[in-house]
Design a protein around this motif. Structure first.
Motif, short mmCIF file in Angstrom:
data_model
loop_
_atom_site.label_atom_id
_atom_site.label_comp_id
_atom_site.label_asym_id
_atom_site.label_seq_id
_atom_site.Cartn_x
_atom_site.Cartn_y
_atom_site.Cartn_z
N GLN A 91 0.72 -0.71 0.31
CA GLN A 91 0.17 0.42 0.07
C GLN A 91 0.39 1.64 -0.09
OE1 GLN A 91 -2.63 -0.68 3.25
NE2 GLN A 91 -4.55 -1.87 2.74
N HIS A 92 2.04 1.17 0.90
CA HIS A 92 2.96 2.67 0.91
C HIS A 92 4.05 2.59 -0.82
CE1 HIS A 92 5.59 5.22 2.13
NE2 HIS A 92 6.84 4.70 1.80
N GLU A 93 4.04 1.47 -1.04
CA GLU A 93 4.78 1.48 -2.65
C GLU A 93 3.23 2.21 -3.20
OE1 GLU A 93 7.72 1.47 -3.47
OE2 GLU A 93 8.36 1.50 -1.07
N HIS A 94 1.90 1.53 -3.74
CA HIS A 94 0.95 2.07 -4.14
C HIS A 94 1.05 4.23 -3.51
CE1 HIS A 94 -1.85 1.57 -7.48
NE2 HIS A 94 -2.76 2.11 -6.08
N PHE A 95 1.08 4.67 -2.83
CA PHE A 95 0.59 5.21 -2.62
C PHE A 95 2.20 6.70 -3.18
CE2 PHE A 95 1.10 8.88 0.51
CZ PHE A 95 -0.11 10.13 0.36
N ILE A 96 3.01 5.39 -3.19
CA ILE A 96 4.98 6.65 -3.33
C ILE A 96 4.37 6.23 -5.02
CG2 ILE A 96 6.64 6.54 -2.97
CD1 ILE A 96 5.79 8.28 -0.15
N ASP A 97 4.23 5.64 -5.63
CA ASP A 97 3.94 5.98 -6.95
C ASP A 97 2.79 7.04 -7.57
OD1 ASP A 97 6.18 4.03 -7.47
OD2 ASP A 97 4.74 2.22 -7.91
N GLN A 98 1.68 6.65 -6.64
CA GLN A 98 0.34 7.78 -7.10
C GLN A 98 0.87 9.34 -6.59
OE1 GLN A 98 -1.88 7.53 -8.26
NE2 GLN A 98 -2.03 4.80 -8.73
N LEU A 99 1.93 9.62 -5.78
CA LEU A 99 2.48 10.79 -5.87
C LEU A 99 3.78 11.30 -6.77
CD1 LEU A 99 2.78 11.14 -1.94
CD2 LEU A 99 0.95 12.10 -3.56
N ASP A 100 4.02 9.75 -7.34
CA ASP A 100 5.27 9.94 -8.01
C ASP A 100 4.94 10.58 -8.89
OD1 ASP A 100 7.61 10.16 -6.77
OD2 ASP A 100 7.69 7.63 -6.90
N LYS A 101 4.03 10.10 -9.50
CA LYS A 101 3.05 10.63 -11.39
C LYS A 101 2.40 11.76 -10.85
CE LYS A 101 1.51 5.66 -12.18
NZ LYS A 101 0.08 4.39 -12.53
N GLN A 102 2.08 12.12 -9.50
CA GLN A 102 1.85 13.07 -9.50
C GLN A 102 2.05 14.78 -10.12
OE1 GLN A 102 -0.55 13.66 -6.39
NE2 GLN A 102 -2.68 12.84 -6.96
N ILE A 103 3.30 13.96 -9.47
CA ILE A 103 4.91 15.34 -9.13
C ILE A 103 5.70 15.10 -10.42
CG2 ILE A 103 7.04 15.24 -9.00
CD1 ILE A 103 5.61 14.03 -5.72
N ASN A 104 5.37 13.91 -11.47
CA ASN A 104 5.43 14.23 -13.14
C ASN A 104 4.46 14.08 -13.68
OD1 ASN A 104 8.34 12.61 -12.32
ND2 ASN A 104 7.28 10.60 -12.26
N LYS A 105 4.02 15.20 -13.20
CA LYS A 105 3.17 15.61 -14.21
C LYS A 105 3.56 16.98 -13.72
CE LYS A 105 -1.45 12.72 -15.19
NZ LYS A 105 -2.65 12.30 -14.13
N LEU A 106 2.78 17.63 -12.54
CA LEU A 106 2.81 18.57 -12.50
C LEU A 106 4.97 19.43 -12.85
CD1 LEU A 106 1.55 19.45 -9.34
CD2 LEU A 106 0.99 20.14 -11.23
N GLN A 107 5.24 18.69 -12.84
CA GLN A 107 6.50 19.74 -13.31
C GLN A 107 6.66 20.14 -14.24
OE1 GLN A 107 10.00 15.94 -12.20
NE2 GLN A 107 9.58 17.06 -9.83
N PRO A 108 6.41 19.65 -15.67
CA PRO A 108 6.52 19.85 -16.50
C PRO A 108 5.59 21.19 -17.31
CG PRO A 108 6.37 18.15 -16.93
CD PRO A 108 5.84 17.75 -15.97
N LEU A 109 4.47 21.65 -15.56
CA LEU A 109 3.43 22.52 -15.74
C LEU A 109 4.33 23.80 -14.97
CD1 LEU A 109 0.04 20.69 -14.82
CD2 LEU A 109 0.82 22.16 -17.50
N VAL A 110 4.71 22.77 -14.09
CA VAL A 110 5.74 24.69 -13.53
C VAL A 110 6.71 24.95 -13.96
CG1 VAL A 110 7.31 24.79 -11.96
CG2 VAL A 110 5.76 23.43 -10.60
N GLN A 111 7.46 24.40 -14.78
CA GLN A 111 8.38 24.74 -15.69
C GLN A 111 8.12 25.71 -16.97
OE1 GLN A 111 11.80 24.64 -15.11
NE2 GLN A 111 12.09 25.81 -17.08
N GLN A 112 6.82 25.45 -17.03
CA GLN A 112 6.43 25.83 -18.49
C GLN A 112 5.52 27.75 -17.73
OE1 GLN A 112 5.81 25.95 -21.49
NE2 GLN A 112 4.61 27.91 -22.02
N ALA A 113 5.08 27.25 -16.39
CA ALA A 113 4.59 28.15 -15.62
C ALA A 113 5.63 29.42 -14.85
CB ALA A 113 4.07 27.86 -14.43
N ARG A 114 6.42 28.69 -14.81
CA ARG A 114 7.95 29.64 -15.02
C ARG A 114 8.79 30.40 -16.41
NH1 ARG A 114 11.26 25.61 -12.84
NH2 ARG A 114 10.58 26.69 -10.82
N ASN A 115 8.96 29.59 -17.12
CA ASN A 115 9.31 30.48 -18.75
C ASN A 115 8.08 31.56 -19.35
OD1 ASN A 115 11.29 28.53 -19.44
ND2 ASN A 115 10.20 26.93 -20.10
N ASP A 116 7.18 31.28 -18.78
CA ASP A 116 5.52 31.56 -18.87
C ASP A 116 5.90 33.79 -18.36
OD1 ASP A 116 4.88 30.25 -21.20
OD2 ASP A 116 3.03 29.67 -19.49
#
Length: 149
Positions: free
Chosen positions: A69-94
């Motif tokens: 369960q812990h590994e599954h929870f961490i994987d879900q967080l990693d997926k959300q983090i990986n989705k947000l990182q390009p958005l943060v970079q794009q927002a920084r560039n903008d």
């Protein structure tokens, strides 16, 4: 002097554009802060979850189901983090692009300020020159009138 009025009108237009770009920049900063805060919260959540699980591992044995369960929870967080990182970079560039546009607008306004100041100074110098000519002419007339007496 009509050209000076034209410069004032152009300067006013440049100032309006600068204000629009300033508003756009502030919107970009707010958007960046929102997205970056979301990313920070996810990273903090992941770090907290990992720390708590490591503490739990130190204190007692953990069931395989809990570990999964812990590994599954961490994987879900990693997926959300990986989705947000390009958005943060794009927002920084903008945000950086908006800042560049704001800087160039500020420079344009300053150019017209200095242009207007130079025109006004030139006009003042011309007026002073004309006044000096008048004073010289008046002095010469007075001298000649005094001499003719």
């Amino acid at each position: 002097m009509t050209t000076l009025q034209t410069f004032y009108k152009i300067k006013d237009l440049q100032e309006r554009e600068k204000k629009e770009k300033q508003k756009n920049y502030q919107e970009q900063v707010d958007h960046f802060q929102t997205v970056a805060t979301d990313l920070y919260d996810l990273l903090k959540r992941k770090e907290t979850a990992e720390d708590q699980f490591n503490e739990q591992l130190k204190l007692q044995t953990v069931k395989a189901q809990t570990f999964i369960q812990h590994e599954h929870f961490i994987d879900q967080l990693d997926k959300q983090i990986n989705k947000l990182q390009p958005l943060v970079q794009q927002a920084r560039n903008d945000m950086e692009n908006a800042h560049d546009h704001l800087s160039s607008a500020h420079i344009e306004v300053k150019k017209f300020d200095s242009l207007i100041d130079r025109r006004l100074q030139r006009h003042k110098d011309w007026l002073k020159g004309e006044e000096n000519k008048s004073m010289d002419e008046l002095s010469t007339r007075q001298f000649l009138n005094y001499k003719n007496r």
